[in-house]
Structure formats: C-alpha cells, structure tokens
Write an enzyme that holds these catalytic residues in place. Structure first.
Site: not given
Length: 393
Positions: A164-166
């Site tokens: 999700a971050d990437v």
C-alpha cells in the site's frame, strides 16, 4: 541531472515510505528534490551507527534541509521555498500542515502554479479522514489480509512487502505528472491526493471484480491462481519454482518439458476447468516429477519449451540475478548500491547520481538559492528554526 523532469523543483515534506517514494520517482526522473526534515532528522535515519538505514533507500538523489515547520520562522522558510517550487509532496495526517499554515490552499495562495500532492491513510475527506494510517491497516481494511496465505490458515496474513505504501507513492507520482500536464495547458496548479486504503484496494482487481459480479468472497489460496492451474509454487528436489499455465497450448508444452505424455492425456487434467477442479491431484503429480531434479535444471528445461516459469528466490538471490544486472537495476553511488526506479526511457534514462544526504546537508545552499542572505540564514540557525550541517573539510 538531465532526465525527463530536469528543471522541475520539488519540495519533499514527507516521512517514512509512501511520500518519500513518490518524490524518489520524481528525483530519479531528473527533478531537483529538496527533502524537508525536522531538526532531529527523520526517524528512519536510525542511529548514526546503524548498518541499515531505511531512510537512505528512499531519499537518495535528493538534497536535504532541516526546518522546524512548527515554528513561525520555520513555516515561513517553507512558504518562501514554495514560491519558487513546482511541486510540494507531503504525507502528514490531514490537518497537521494546515495548522502550520502549510496546507494546500495556503501554499497555492502563495504560488497558484504549485502542484500540492498529499498522501495519507484515508484522504482529506470521508468519515475516516482523521484516522492515522499505516500499510498494515490498509492491507487489513482492503480485504487483502483475508485472502492472503495458505488455504485454511487460522490467522490473517499480510503481504511480505509494504504494497500500500509503495503503490500510494506511485499513484501520487502519476497524479503529479497528470497535474503538470494540466498546468502546462492552463497555468493552474492543483491538489493531488493518493491514499493507502485505495492504493491497497487497487491490488484487489480480480477479487473485487468477482465480488461485485458474482457476490463470491475470495479466501486464502496460497500461491495458486484463482482462475488457472497449474499456476502456483511447486516443490522441486532442492527448493521451489513457479509455473504459469493459462491455456491448453502451454499445458501441452509443460507436459512435453516434463516428459510426461500420460499427464497430458489423463482425463482428470484434460481441460482448464478440470485442472482447476482437480488441482490437488495435479499438484501431487507434478511435484512427484519435479522431485527428480533441482530447481535450476527444471527452470531451464521448462522455459526452453516456452512455458512461463521461474525459481522462488530469496532477496539475496533476486539481487544477484544476472538479468537484473544486465539491465542495470542496481546503481552504484559512493561505493554503495541502490535499486533504481524501474522505468526505461530511451532518451532520458533514469539516473541515480547522488547518495543519501546528511541531515541539514544542503540547508544553506537551498536557502541561498531562494534568495536568503548569509546573515538571514545564520539568524534562523541561531533561533532554532533551521539546522545547517557543517561542510566537511
């Protein structure tokens, strides 16, 4: 740098991964990215004696300044920089920068051409607006953890990487590029948003599509594809490989590679639907054959027949893969190696030319470029609004 975004000025007021990942893409494409850190430095810098500092791998190719944005003088420094910037990237919880006078509306009043990119857990609108968000929270709430892991697992499983971050960082970068094109036509900046939750949801394209169409809810399935078999990890004599067979032609080629004509003619596995229905029996048959040789030998044999196949590598094996080496995936700067942004551009290739900056390394340089005098900069240092690292002798 002379990349595609050469001449673009980006202020990076981010921390940890999602926001820093967005600006890293812009930096690798040639933008001049200035990292704005708190005076104590970002937490991912770790201790000075740390062997591994996560900060380094999402903040190389950037310059760095240290500013206390919670102080009036520090906030004014950021506003002064925003007047000459093209892009401002932040990933604070909604409301934090607004309270410091550094929100989207405030900075776009200072610079109407500014593209202001925000990354947060849930966005600047909606009932979860004020909640904190991490990658794990997004994976859980998106449903991903409910269908990740082996079939029948008693506990939910997170993906082994911060997807999700990437992905939020990538979507934010795409949004910035779209906003730049809009500004090219109109002269107007705008507010770009990406969220961890929606970025995680983007990975559920098959599972969400199936639920919306049929009402069926995805469950854990290990490495197996929900629509094809064999399409999974299979055990060999010394490890595991993965095979992807999605049609009858590939099935015939796989059976030929395995020297197993009886497998191809077995009525249990004659068609794709039958292979799905009988996939447990199919796995047992395939692994009995694969147990006769090592992973490397099987990968060579199977790929030679045109069947998609690969070894299950650990991260050290993946980094040492000769294919990645041939494509220049790892860049060397200052005696260290860093992964590049995985984009290929024929005329303006991705360039990694600068290692991770020291805390406050470029404070004086950047503020001088913005028009502040040496005396004004020293005054800001003395009052604690900024930190400027000493230049090594």
């Amino acid at each position: 740098m002379t990349g595609s975004l050469h001449g673009l000025k980006v202020l990076d007021c981010t921390h940890v991964l999602a926001g820093a990942g967005c600006s890293l893409i812009l930096a690798d494409l040639g933008a001049d990215v200035v990292k704005i850190e708190p005076l104590q430095g970002e937490a991912t810098r770790g201790r000075p004696d740390s062997r591994f500092r996560p900060f380094d791998f999402v903040n190389r190719n950037k310059r760095a300044i240290a500013v206390d944005i919670t102080s009036p003088a520090g906030a004014e420094v950021v506003r002064a920089l925003a007047r000459g910037a093209d892009v401002f990237v932040e990933n604070y919880r909604p409301g934090v920068l607004e309270r410091a006078g550094l929100g989207s509306e405030a900075l776009r009043q200072v610079n109407p051409r500014l593209i202001y990119a925000s990354i947060s857990g849930f966005g600047h609108a909606g009932p979860y607006r004020d909640r904190g968000g991490f990658d794990l929270i997004a994976q859980a709430m998106s449903g991903i953890m409910s269908f990740t892991g082996e079939s029948g697992a008693a506990r939910p499983v997170a993906a082994g990487v911060p997807l999700a971050d990437v992905t939020a960082g990538v979507y934010a970068a795409v949004g910035v590029l779209a906003a730049l094109n809009h500004r090219h036509r109109t002269g107007e900046g705008q507010h770009v948003e990406a969220t961890l939750l929606e970025s995680a949801m983007a990975h559920t394209v098959w599972e969400a599509g199936n639920a919306l169409t049929t009402g069926q809810v995805a469950r854990p399935n290990g490495s197996r594809h929900r629509l094809a078999a064999p399409y999974e990890a299979l055990k060999t004599r010394d490890g595991f490989l993965v095979i992807g067979v999605t049609n009858q032609k590939l099935w015939g080629r796989l059976c030929a590679a395995l020297a197993a004509p009886d497998l191809e003619t077995d009525p249990l596995f004659a068609t794709p639907p039958l292979r799905l229905t009988n996939r447990d029996a199919l796995q047992a048959r395939l692994e009995a054959i694969l147990a006769e040789d090592d992973t490397g030998a099987w990968v060579a044999t199977i790929t030679a027949r045109g069947v998609p196949c690969g070894p299950v590598n650990d991260i050290a094996q993946a980094l040492a893969d000769p294919h990645l080496g041939a494509r220049g995936y790892l860049a060397q700067v200052g005696g260290r190696r860093f992964p590049r942004t995985p984009l290929g551009l024929s005329s303006t290739p991705v360039e990694v030319s600068r290692g991770p900056p020291r805390l406050g390394e470029h404070t004086r340089e950047v503020l001088s470029e913005a028009g502040l005098t040496a005396g004004a900069i020293e005054s800001l240092v003395r009052c604690g609004a900024i930190l400027a690292a000493e230049v090594p002798a």
